[in-house]
Design an enzyme around this catalytic site. Structure first.
Site, mmCIF file in Angstrom:
data_model
loop_
_atom_site.group_PDB
_atom_site.id
_atom_site.type_symbol
_atom_site.label_atom_id
_atom_site.label_comp_id
_atom_site.label_asym_id
_atom_site.label_seq_id
_atom_site.Cartn_x
_atom_site.Cartn_y
_atom_site.Cartn_z
ATOM 1 N N GLY A 1 -12.446 -3.933 1.306
ATOM 2 C CA GLY A 1 -13.835 -3.566 1.545
ATOM 3 C C GLY A 1 -14.364 -2.618 0.482
ATOM 4 O O GLY A 1 -15.490 -2.759 -0.004
ATOM 5 N N ARG B 1 0.824 -1.214 0.000
ATOM 6 C CA ARG B 1 0.000 0.000 0.000
ATOM 7 C C ARG B 1 0.859 1.265 0.000
ATOM 8 O O ARG B 1 0.448 2.281 -0.541
ATOM 9 C CB ARG B 1 -0.934 -0.002 1.214
ATOM 10 C CG ARG B 1 -2.115 -0.933 1.006
ATOM 11 C CD ARG B 1 -3.035 -0.939 2.200
ATOM 12 N NE ARG B 1 -4.297 -1.582 1.838
ATOM 13 C CZ ARG B 1 -5.159 -2.072 2.711
ATOM 14 N NH1 ARG B 1 -4.917 -1.990 3.997
ATOM 15 N NH2 ARG B 1 -6.281 -2.639 2.300
ATOM 16 N N LYS C 1 -14.901 -14.805 6.678
ATOM 17 C CA LYS C 1 -16.313 -14.708 7.069
ATOM 18 C C LYS C 1 -17.253 -14.638 5.878
ATOM 19 O O LYS C 1 -17.176 -13.738 5.060
ATOM 20 C CB LYS C 1 -16.525 -13.464 7.936
ATOM 21 C CG LYS C 1 -15.986 -13.637 9.339
ATOM 22 C CD LYS C 1 -16.263 -12.409 10.190
ATOM 23 C CE LYS C 1 -17.685 -12.372 10.707
ATOM 24 N NZ LYS C 1 -17.924 -11.129 11.490
ATOM 25 N N GLY D 1 -7.074 -6.924 1.129
ATOM 26 C CA GLY D 1 -5.763 -6.723 1.737
ATOM 27 C C GLY D 1 -5.013 -8.030 1.920
ATOM 28 O O GLY D 1 -3.833 -8.130 1.570
HETATM 29 P P1 ADP Z 1 -9.203 -10.194 2.213
HETATM 30 O O1 ADP Z 1 -8.467 -9.294 3.189
HETATM 31 O O2 ADP Z 1 -8.359 -10.580 1.041
HETATM 32 O O3 ADP Z 1 -10.550 -9.625 1.826
HETATM 33 P P2 ADP Z 1 -10.321 -11.783 4.342
HETATM 34 O O4 ADP Z 1 -9.943 -10.716 5.301
HETATM 35 O O5 ADP Z 1 -11.751 -11.990 4.053
HETATM 36 O O6 ADP Z 1 -9.511 -11.590 2.967
HETATM 37 O O7 ADP Z 1 -9.780 -13.201 4.862
HETATM 38 C C1 ADP Z 1 -8.429 -13.423 5.095
HETATM 39 C C2 ADP Z 1 -8.210 -14.400 6.209
HETATM 40 O O8 ADP Z 1 -8.992 -15.572 6.022
HETATM 41 C C3 ADP Z 1 -6.782 -14.845 6.263
HETATM 42 O O9 ADP Z 1 -6.170 -14.291 7.409
HETATM 43 C C4 ADP Z 1 -6.860 -16.367 6.327
HETATM 44 O O10 ADP Z 1 -6.012 -16.939 7.297
HETATM 45 C C5 ADP Z 1 -8.306 -16.605 6.691
HETATM 46 N N1 ADP Z 1 -8.780 -17.921 6.261
HETATM 47 C C6 ADP Z 1 -8.757 -18.451 5.024
HETATM 48 N N2 ADP Z 1 -9.219 -19.711 5.022
HETATM 49 C C7 ADP Z 1 -9.531 -20.011 6.296
HETATM 50 C C8 ADP Z 1 -10.045 -21.174 6.956
HETATM 51 N N3 ADP Z 1 -10.318 -22.279 6.275
HETATM 52 N N4 ADP Z 1 -10.239 -21.101 8.290
HETATM 53 C C9 ADP Z 1 -9.956 -19.987 8.969
HETATM 54 N N5 ADP Z 1 -9.480 -18.852 8.421
HETATM 55 C C10 ADP Z 1 -9.265 -18.863 7.103
HETATM 56 MG MG MG Z 2 -8.755 -8.986 5.279
#
Ligand code: ADP
Ligand code: MG
Length: 390
Positions: A371, A37, A199, A347
């Site tokens: 987001g 970033r 989530k 991120g």
């Molecule tokens: P982004 O920031 O790319 O939008 P998110 O914040 O939604 O992604 O999710 C990222 C997190 O999801 C990571 O820290 C990763 O460890 C977690 N994650 C991915 N798969 C799993 C899983 N099966 N169980 C628990 N956490 C998970």
């Molecule tokens: Mg994230």
């Protein structure tokens, strides 16, 4: 929308320009673990400085609770920005008033969220803070909005400030908006979206908005277990949002969602846990799914090989721990190998690309805003963009 180019044409020499950037980088202890970033913010800052503006960078780090928190100081971020620019970037404080600067100087204001008015729901409080920011610029200041990762936030240094100063979209914001507009208006088909992350409830809105537009939605990450539960599978101790199972069942009726067929399970959430790869109908109690398995990666890669447009948000597993990184690596590799127009948003997804050693150049665009990019794709009005259009 007035742009950085318009501001440069008007002339910025010896004017003070506030630039809102998104410099909310991840740390590993005291070290910045991914400076993507910061690097993405450099071109706009550099251009203004080269044109002789006095640049005050405004940014936040983390979520301070109502006041200054030394652990969330932007000190290390200003130091890193200075290293990249090859010129010192002094950290300054709002309460010290206008910093003394010469043409071309760049300073960074300490974490703007140390001031609770930044995120206040009360517009009068936000306007008051915006007024104090304006006071840093003298008479003929300007505001450049370049923190794409915060344009979905109704906050003083994102929205209210743009009512007080002539406001322009920076180069990064313009680039992001152009790419995301391509995805929403005229994507080449097949259009494949890959969603993961932790989530499902965070991403239901974007799934609903995207389903009519996409040909295939590949789902991995922690969120796949709520979908697998909706198909009737037991998911052991994996992440599960029970209250979303019904919604996931309805979404599956679209016929466009592809779920993993195998997963890597662990006996606990740790890098040195016992692990196994099992079919999704054989997840035992006491085990948690932390990555998609190799058969799923191969199936997802097959879909991605045919795609002409790809949007990817959310890692396929807990990529931060080596035993659960292969799903994310494999899917990212498949996107790199495809000839599709490919966009990474989020991120953690962007950090995963770099942490797993994939070439950033293998993607058409890596968005700095998780987001914000999701809300854009949902078709929501982003207040930080709307205010620039007024
Ligand atoms: P982004 O920031 O790319 O939008 P998110 O914040 O939604 O992604 O999710 C990222 C997190 O999801 C990571 O820290 C990763 O460890 C977690 N994650 C991915 N798969 C799993 C899983 N099966 N169980 C628990 N956490 C998970
Ligand atoms: Mg994230």
């Amino acid at each position: 929308m007035q742009t950085l180019g318009d501001l440069i044409d008007e002339g910025v020499h010896s004017r003070t320009v506030l630039v809102r950037c998104d410099l909310n980088v991840p740390f590993d202890g005291d070290e910045i673990s991914d400076d993507g970033r910061i690097r993405a913010s450099v071109p706009t800052i550099e251009e203004l400085s080269e044109e002789g503006a006095q640049v005050i960078v405004v940014a936040h780090l983390g979520r301070p609770k109502g006041g200054p928190d030394p652990a969330l100081s932007l000190g290390p971020v200003s130091a890193r920005l200075g290293e990249i620019l090859g010129a010192p970037v002094r950290l300054v404080h709002l309460h010290d008033g206008p910093p003394s600067m010469a043409a071309g100087d760049i300073v960074m204001l300490e974490n703007i969220r140390f001031d609770p008015r930044e995120t206040s729901r009360n517009p009068a409080e936000r306007a008051e803070l915006a007024g104090e920011l304006v006071a840093l610029t003298g008479g003929d200041g300007a505001f450049v909005s370049d923190g794409f990762g915060v344009v979905h936030r109704e906050q003083a240094s994102v929205v209210d400030i743009a009512h007080e100063l002539p406001a322009y979209a920076g180069g990064l914001v313009l680039a992001e908006v152009e790419v995301l507009r391509t995805l929403t208006t005229d994507p080449a088909h097949p259009y494949v979206v890959v969603l993961g992350g932790s989530k499902v409830s965070d991403k239901l809105a974007v799934i609903e908005a995207l389903l009519p537009k996409v040909d295939t939605l590949l789902v991995g990450g922690g969120m796949c277990f709520t979908f697998l539960a909706a198909q009737g599978h037991a998911v052991g101790d994996s992440l599960l949002e029970s209250d979303q199972v019904g919604t996931c069942r309805e979404l599956l009726e679209s016929g466009k969602i592809v779920l993993p067929t195998d997963v890597v399970v662990a006996d606990r959430f740790a890098a040195d846990a016992d692990t196994r790869t099992v079919p999704v109908d054989a997840i035992e109690d006491g085990w948690l799914g932390l990555d998609i398995g190799p058969a799923s990666v191969a199936a997802f890669a097959g879909v991605l090989a045919e795609a002409r447009t790809v949007f990817w948000n959310g890692p396929m597993g807990v990529f931060e721990m080596a035993p659960f990184a292969e799903g994310t690596r494999g899917v990212a590799q498949a996107i790199v190998e495809s000839s599709a127009f490919s966009v990474v948003g989020g991120g953690d997804s962007a950090a995963a690309v770099r942490a797993l050693g994939l070439p950033e150049s293998g993607f058409s665009h890596i968005s700095t805003g998780g987001g914000a990019s999701l809300e854009f794709l949902e078709g929501k009005d982003l207040p930080g963009l709307a205010v620039l259009e007024q």
